[in-house]
Motif scaffolding. Sequence first.
Motif, short mmCIF file in Angstrom:
data_model
loop_
_atom_site.label_atom_id
_atom_site.label_comp_id
_atom_site.label_asym_id
_atom_site.label_seq_id
_atom_site.Cartn_x
_atom_site.Cartn_y
_atom_site.Cartn_z
N ALA A 47 0.84 -1.19 0.00
CA ALA A 47 0.00 0.00 0.00
C ALA A 47 0.88 1.24 0.00
N PRO A 48 0.62 2.19 -0.95
CA PRO A 48 1.40 3.42 -0.95
C PRO A 48 1.15 4.20 0.33
N LEU A 49 2.23 4.61 1.00
CA LEU A 49 2.10 5.38 2.23
C LEU A 49 3.16 6.46 2.16
N GLY A 50 2.74 7.70 1.91
CA GLY A 50 3.73 8.76 1.67
C GLY A 50 4.55 8.37 0.45
N PRO A 51 5.85 8.53 0.54
CA PRO A 51 6.68 8.26 -0.63
C PRO A 51 6.97 6.77 -0.82
N ARG A 52 6.55 5.92 0.14
CA ARG A 52 6.98 4.52 0.07
C ARG A 52 5.80 3.57 -0.02
N LEU A 53 6.13 2.28 -0.16
CA LEU A 53 5.10 1.25 -0.09
C LEU A 53 5.18 0.59 1.27
N SER A 54 4.03 0.38 1.87
CA SER A 54 4.02 -0.33 3.15
C SER A 54 3.31 -1.66 2.96
N LEU A 55 3.73 -2.64 3.74
CA LEU A 55 2.99 -3.89 3.77
C LEU A 55 1.68 -3.61 4.49
N GLY A 56 0.59 -4.18 4.00
CA GLY A 56 -0.68 -3.98 4.66
C GLY A 56 -1.58 -5.19 4.45
N VAL A 57 -2.70 -5.20 5.17
CA VAL A 57 -3.61 -6.33 5.07
C VAL A 57 -5.03 -5.79 4.88
N VAL A 58 -5.73 -6.31 3.88
CA VAL A 58 -7.12 -5.92 3.67
C VAL A 58 -7.92 -6.33 4.89
N TRP A 59 -8.59 -5.35 5.52
CA TRP A 59 -9.23 -5.63 6.81
C TRP A 59 -10.74 -5.66 6.67
N GLY A 60 -11.28 -4.97 5.68
CA GLY A 60 -12.73 -4.98 5.51
C GLY A 60 -13.16 -3.80 4.67
N GLU A 61 -14.41 -3.37 4.90
CA GLU A 61 -14.94 -2.22 4.16
C GLU A 61 -14.15 -0.97 4.55
N SER A 62 -14.14 0.00 3.65
CA SER A 62 -13.50 1.26 4.00
C SER A 62 -14.48 2.06 4.83
N ASP A 63 -13.97 3.06 5.53
CA ASP A 63 -14.88 3.88 6.32
C ASP A 63 -15.32 5.12 5.56
N GLY A 64 -14.88 5.25 4.30
CA GLY A 64 -15.34 6.35 3.46
C GLY A 64 -14.74 7.69 3.81
N SER A 65 -13.64 7.69 4.54
CA SER A 65 -13.09 8.97 4.98
C SER A 65 -12.24 9.66 3.90
N VAL A 66 -11.91 8.94 2.86
CA VAL A 66 -11.08 9.52 1.80
C VAL A 66 -11.93 9.65 0.53
N ALA A 67 -11.81 10.83 -0.15
CA ALA A 67 -12.58 11.04 -1.38
C ALA A 67 -12.12 10.06 -2.47
N ASP A 68 -13.10 9.66 -3.33
CA ASP A 68 -12.80 8.70 -4.40
C ASP A 68 -11.52 9.04 -5.15
N LYS A 69 -11.40 10.32 -5.52
CA LYS A 69 -10.29 10.73 -6.39
C LYS A 69 -8.94 10.59 -5.71
#
Length: 730
Positions: A47-69
């Motif tokens: 998952a892109p995090l700032g300038p880097r990629l981080s390891l991450g795990v799909v946890w479930g539905e998103s909470d909708g806090s980030v705009a689609d774009k």
Amino acid sequence: MKHAPLKPGSDDHPQRIGVLLPLPLPGPYDYRAPEGESLPRGTLVAAPLGPRLSLGVVWGESDGSVADKKLKEVEPLGARLPERLCDFIDWVARYTLNPPGMVLALALRVRSAFDPESPRLGYTRGTETPKRLTPARARVLDIASDGLARSVPALAEEANVTPAVVRGLIEANALAATALPEFAPFACPDPAHDHVTLNADQQKAAAALCADVAAGAFSASLLDGVTGSGKTETYFEAVAEALRQDRQTLILLPEIALTVQFLDRFAQRFGCRPAEWHSDLSQKERRRVYRAVMKGEARVVVGARSALFLPFPSLGLIIVDEEHEQAYKQEDGVIYHARDMAVVRARIEECPVVLASATPSLETYVNASSGRYRWLKLAARHGAAVLPEIRLVDLRHAKSEPGTWISEPLREAIRNTLDANEQAMLFLNRRGYAPLTLCGGCGHKMICRNCSAWLVEHRYHRRLVCHHCGFEMPTPSACPECHEQGSLIACGPGVERVAEEFASVFPNARMAIASSDTLHGPQETQAAIRAMMKREIDVLIGTQIVAKGHHFPQLTLVGVIDADLGSSDGDVRARERTFQLLHQVAGRAGRAEKPGLVLVQTRNPDDGVMKAIAATDRNAFYEQERIYRERAHAPPFGRLAALILSGADGEAVRDTGRALAKAAPAARGLKVWGPTPAFYQLLRGRTRERLLVQAEKSVDVQAFLRAWLAAVKLPNGVRLTVDIDPVSFF
Ligand code: ADP
Ligand code: ZN
């Protein structure tokens, strides 16, 4: 917890997902899945995090806090954590009040586990036959003709040729390359390899456990029996059943030192070693074990507490051996009790959990006697071995010179043992030479500059050492305060000092010290234990490290130098710990045919713990302890949570403590104590204050803490640690 399958999205309606990153964030972050892909819970992603990629795990539905774009897209890594592990991580996070990402980090310790495999090349017989066929070349081709692919070094070694010979054959196309997996596969333990014939008690317990494993449902059992009664042999039967059911098993041990012996024991029973998991493994070994567990190839894993967070896809059994051990409590970072969390994981995995001990924790004892856990009892030691006789030596009356620690009755017993050509062990749970060094002139005490703790003298190395932060200094020749030469006095004994006294009384006896110590080191300790095993020494003098798990057939005498140590700590579990330790030490004596004698030196022979030890009446102790805890509303009859504030700025820490106490909401059935300076007010240069929450059993302590802590803002530089169900009060 059920999660609806996620539907694939499109560019206009991107597939939003919540991705948990192994970082101290309040929850999952919003990302988008690649177009047309549906990523189930547990899927590992970059998952892109700032300038880097981080390891991450799909946890479930998103909470909708980030705009689609603004959504960034993740890249699936082709691996997935089992959904039940994700549920377990959520559970531990809620219970311990840690951000879920911090608990996830425990499960993702081996970042390289998800990198693609780098296959090795192996070689089999190729199409050509070289014109020049030397005997060396012929040997290689002969070996390679069996169809088994081998690496260059393996072929060279087997044919007893140089690698250059093998490479020559590869160039001549006489050998053909195939891809080998990066790691050799784990051997599968054989449930029928070799087993003892169980006695009646063992058989009954084993049958119950096997039935549980076959049923594939949650159950919790206490496997209760003295050391040597066959607890291990008994739970091995349950492991065998899990193997027959094609399910995985996790065996937790409290210490790495015990793992080594255990692996051989396991191999005797099952024909091969299990996978092991602890902090001593190399990164490469970790990667190998982690992947093998995730693929279900590693069928049995033996490990320390962190093995609890491994990604087992089909866990069928969890064993917690020596379940009472304090080492199961993780005291740094995410603070959790591996025994309690093992029960939680078993519940989530819907599999049995077996807690084994000769001296269960009071919590487990109460659960077993109330019927919440099944109580499987193994009554006697297997075979001829009988329990040792235990005698108290009342130090108030026993003859001894000042400045000596081995009383006359104990000396007498040692003499008899040595004359009979048998072995003895002296036990003192204190490392080094002396726990306190003070000036005879001005009374100045040698204290650590980072911690409010005494410096412990290690005379052999001529150093004063802090056992908390590791600070050390040469033992000074003069008092640093009044500058008087030669005025520093060693107060009290450590194992080194007992050894010194022993050597002066028994100059001809062969003796070694075993102490878990930065200065002595694990190798020296292992060497001492091995020497005892091989009868190269007569007497082993050691700290609690000698109390655990070792079997010395010629050992018939155990001397406990100071049984009162530890009972004065003022924490609720001090009595239990003293009892367990003494019981365990006593269990070292007379494990084979010869009867054992245990002499326990004490100044409190009338104390309940001492009486129960002397009477070898274990349950009398537990019943006393149960009443004592019930009256004090202490665990398991009430709940505790500790809050520890720490920081370099002492004033800020104390202010925060007061503010925190003031902000505590009123609640029924719950009290907040403190703040008070912690037992070690200064530790590693940080000032520490403690608050203690004491609640009735029915109170939701976590909900209370969450509401409380949300209302307080910590100043920079002050750290708050939450310790649910604390077991140490430092
Ligand atoms: P615990 O785990 O309770 O300390 P173990 O399972 O290690 O006990 O058993 C102690 C010793 O006795 C071991 O060497 C074990 O192999 C042996 N033993 C236990 N039960 C039997 C049995 N039924 N037949 C033969 N040997 C046994
Ligand atoms: Zn220190």
